[in-house]
Write a protein that holds these residues in place. Structure first.
Motif, short mmCIF file in Angstrom:
data_model
loop_
_atom_site.label_atom_id
_atom_site.label_comp_id
_atom_site.label_asym_id
_atom_site.label_seq_id
_atom_site.Cartn_x
_atom_site.Cartn_y
_atom_site.Cartn_z
N LYS A 226 -19.66 8.02 40.40
CA LYS A 226 -19.34 7.05 41.45
C LYS A 226 -18.23 7.61 42.33
CE LYS A 226 -22.14 3.93 39.81
NZ LYS A 226 -23.38 3.62 40.52
N ILE A 227 -18.45 7.57 43.64
CA ILE A 227 -17.45 8.02 44.60
C ILE A 227 -16.45 6.89 44.83
CG2 ILE A 227 -17.04 8.87 46.95
CD1 ILE A 227 -19.93 9.90 46.92
N GLU A 228 -15.17 7.22 44.74
CA GLU A 228 -14.13 6.22 44.95
C GLU A 228 -13.12 6.74 45.96
OE1 GLU A 228 -12.36 5.17 41.26
OE2 GLU A 228 -14.21 4.33 40.40
N ILE A 229 -12.92 5.99 47.06
CA ILE A 229 -11.90 6.32 48.06
C ILE A 229 -11.15 5.05 48.42
CG2 ILE A 229 -13.22 8.23 49.06
CD1 ILE A 229 -13.96 6.35 51.38
N LYS A 230 -9.99 5.24 49.07
CA LYS A 230 -9.25 4.08 49.55
C LYS A 230 -10.07 3.36 50.61
CE LYS A 230 -4.65 6.02 48.71
NZ LYS A 230 -3.37 6.43 49.35
N LYS A 231 -9.88 2.07 50.69
CA LYS A 231 -10.67 1.26 51.60
C LYS A 231 -10.54 1.78 53.03
CE LYS A 231 -11.75 -3.52 52.76
NZ LYS A 231 -11.40 -4.93 52.57
#
Length: 638
Positions: free
Chosen positions: A383-388
């Protein structure tokens, strides 16, 4: 239909904004361009430059103390300059010392007689007297003055007269083929360039004005009310006024650039879109002016939700807008000293902010790219996770959902493949037991003296068919194990050269019966690889069996074994007796046969099994087809 109409209206508005930009562009250079409309080269600024330059330098060619090193340098420089004007005919005379200089004709009388009859314009210039005359073919003089240099304002004490004959335009243009660096021709080219620019300048404005006028005429023809037409005219007058201001600011602050046309068009369209459109909607919805600010925020929020690209661009260009406003204030209040100290700071601040913005975006893009690489390489649960971030949120969400979808699809496919392989394995195993009994009973029947004798023929057919069925079941069972990666390998050092030779010897009887000429090229040494001898032997057996079944009679079969680039390369080449009208990759799939009419015996699993066994041992098997030439290439690491 309504959406299409809105798009068309916006397109028309964009075209009108572009036309207004064209009309208002280069306003501060209007006088410059107008001087070149229908201009005459013989009355142009460029020709005056030529006359002034020649007349100025000509003084040095015939005056001064010849013993002075400085004056000698001036003389050499002046004479060299005049000599470069090969198109213009120049004659210089010092009226005191009678010293002359010329670039063509040496006698003054002959010079005047020649140039006044052969050249359209002949000038006589004397700086001491501040005079310039235009001579005609009768040597009559008409006093003239230049438009840009006054009446030869430069005063010199030396009494030097310079005669300059300017040829016809056609003679100047000939310099293009002779010497395109000739000074008079260079000035003529500059004049032509400015003339073309002036015509383009006026032409573009005429076309743009015509488009706007046509736009209003079309509204009148379409039956719009006078009030609506007047309203649109007033709006465009406002846009034109704003465009004039932007044009002047552009020329004062930055000078002229091709980007101005795009930037100005975009600014006008934004004013049109955010200004007039919102005002129209406010008016239609009876919104009070004090609520305009609130309505604008609502619109921006809507834009954020409906067009994230425009919202993101607007979000990150605010610093540029602020910088432009500061520069405009500096220009109007002439705070140049203030600007001298603040401009570097503003530039540094802009660069720093831009670097942080770019760094943030690049880091997020890099995170997304790394996530995509992980999913691509098999980690589909990643799963790719970045800041909003409104620009990337939907992209990340879609990629993560794709990973989930692919994961489900892969699981379903693996489950289906596993069930298929289990079914094939079970069926193959279940068929083996009764088939073994049948083969054993047929073997017993062959030993009996069965009457009548023709029953023996039936037994032979049963024996042949049961043996073929046994081979098919064994191939099916083997293919099933390969498909499920359930192969037991006994990897050890094996002489691949010996294995190949051994299979050829064991199948020698079949080879001799086939009427094929086998040409084998192998090295005269042992070639060791890490492989399972039995499995590799089976591979060679399958490939040679295919060659014997499908090769054209009385043709050659080439088998080559070579070592190169740290690998052992083995190739099998034969001419097919059937048309090879299939993809080479398909023939190594299970149940695929080169004989589409199925006139030959075989399960269609031979090459599939061979490919699976080779790949299980870390090798590579590839099929190539060139016309009717069928090639099997095998590579093993040494």
């Amino acid at each position: 239909m309504d959406i299409k109409l809105i798009k068309n209206k916006n397109l028309v508005a964009l075209v009108i904004c572009f036309c207004i930009t064209i009309i208002t562009a280069n306003i501060d250079m209007k006088d410059f361009y107008m001087n070149y409309i229908n201009a005459d080269f013989y009355k142009s600024y460029e020709l005056e430059q030529v006359l002034y330059e020649i007349a100025t330098q000509s003084v040095y060619t015939v005056v001064g103390d010849n013993a002075s090193e400085k004056m000698l340098d001036y003389k050499a420089e002046g004479r060299n300059m005049i000599s470069n004007y090969t198109t213009a005919n120049v004659f210089v005379i010092n009226n005191d010392s009678k010293e002359v200089y010329y670039n063509n004709i040496s006698d003054i009388d002959k010079y005047l007689k020649t140039v006044t009859t052969s050249y359209p314009n002949v000038y006589e210039i004397n700086f001491k007297d501040k005079t310039m005359y235009l001579l005609n073919d009768k040597n009559n003089k008409v006093r003239v003055s230049t438009n840009h240099f006054g009446n030869l304002a430069q005063t010199k004490k030396e009494d030097v007269t310079t005669y300059i004959a300017i040829p016809f335009i056609i003679n100047i243009e000939e310099m293009k083929e002779i010497n395109h660096n000739e000074p008079l021709y260079v000035k003529y080219k500059e004049f032509i360039k400015n003339t073309d620019a002036a015509n383009f300048f006026v032409g573009c404005k005429i076309i743009a004005s015509t488009i706007i006028i046509t736009y209003y005429l079309s509204m009148f023809i379409l039956g719009l009310s006078k009030k609506d037409i007047l309203n649109k005219i007033l709006k465009n007058i406002l846009l034109i006024s704003l465009a004039f201001i932007i044009s002047l600011l552009q020329s004062k602050i930055y000078g002229w650039s091709i980007w101005y046309y795009f930037i100005n068009t975009a600014l006008l369209y934004l004013i049109y879109y955010f200004g007039f459109k919102i005002l129209e909607e406010n008016s239609k919805n009876n919104i009070h002016p004090k609520d305009y600010a609130h309505n604008l925020i609502v619109k921006l929020t809507s834009l954020k939700m409906n067009n994230k690209k425009i919202y993101t661009i607007t979000k990150y260009v605010w610093i540029f807008i602020l910088l432009t406003i500061i520069q405009v204030i500096i220009m109007f209040y002439e705070l140049y000293e203030f600007a001298m100290y603040t401009a570097p700071l503003l530039s540094i601040a802009l660069c720093v902010i831009s670097i942080f913005i770019i760094k943030d975006k690049v880091n997020k893009i890099e995170t997304i790219r790394n996530g995509i690489d992980k999913i691509k390489n098999g980690n589909i649960e990643h799963k790719i996770e970045i800041k909003k971030d409104i620009l990337f949120d939907d992209i990340v969400k879609d990629i993560n959902e794709i990973g989930e979808t692919v994961n489900i699809a892969v699981e379903e496919r693996l489950k289906s493949e596993r069930m298929k392989n289990e079914l094939i394995t079970n069926v193959s195993h279940d068929l083996k037991t009764p088939l073994t009994a049948i083969i054993n009973y047929i073997s017993l029947m062959k030993k009996e003296d069965i009457q009548p004798k023709h029953i023996n023929d039936y037994v032979q057919v049963l024996d042949k068919r049961s043996q073929r069925l046994k081979i098919l079941i064994e191939d099916l069972f083997e293919a099933s194990k390969i498909g499920s990666n359930n192969i037991e390998l006994n990897l050890e050092e094996n002489d691949i050269n010996q294995l190949l030779t051994q299979i050829l010897v064991e199948m020698e009887d079949y080879i001799n019966k086939s009427k094929l000429d086998f040409i084998v090229n192998t090295p005269d040494k042992e070639v060791y690889i890490l492989a399972d001898g039995k499995k590799t032997f089976r591979v060679f057996e399958n490939i040679i069996s295919n060659i014997l079944k499908y090769s054209l009679e009385k043709t050659r079969v080439y088998i080559d074994l070579v070592e190169r680039d740290g690998k052992v390369h083995i190739s099998f080449k034969n001419i097919s007796k059937y048309q090879l009208n299939f993809d080479p990759d398909e023939i190594t799939e299970r149940f695929t046969r080169g004989d589409l009419s199925r006139n030959t015996e075989g399960s269609g699993l031979g090459l599939a099994i061979a490919k699976g066994l080779i790949e299980a041992q870390g090798g590579e098997l590839k099929v190539d087809i060139i016309g009717d030439l069928f090639i099997v290439n095998i590579d093993f690491n040494i």
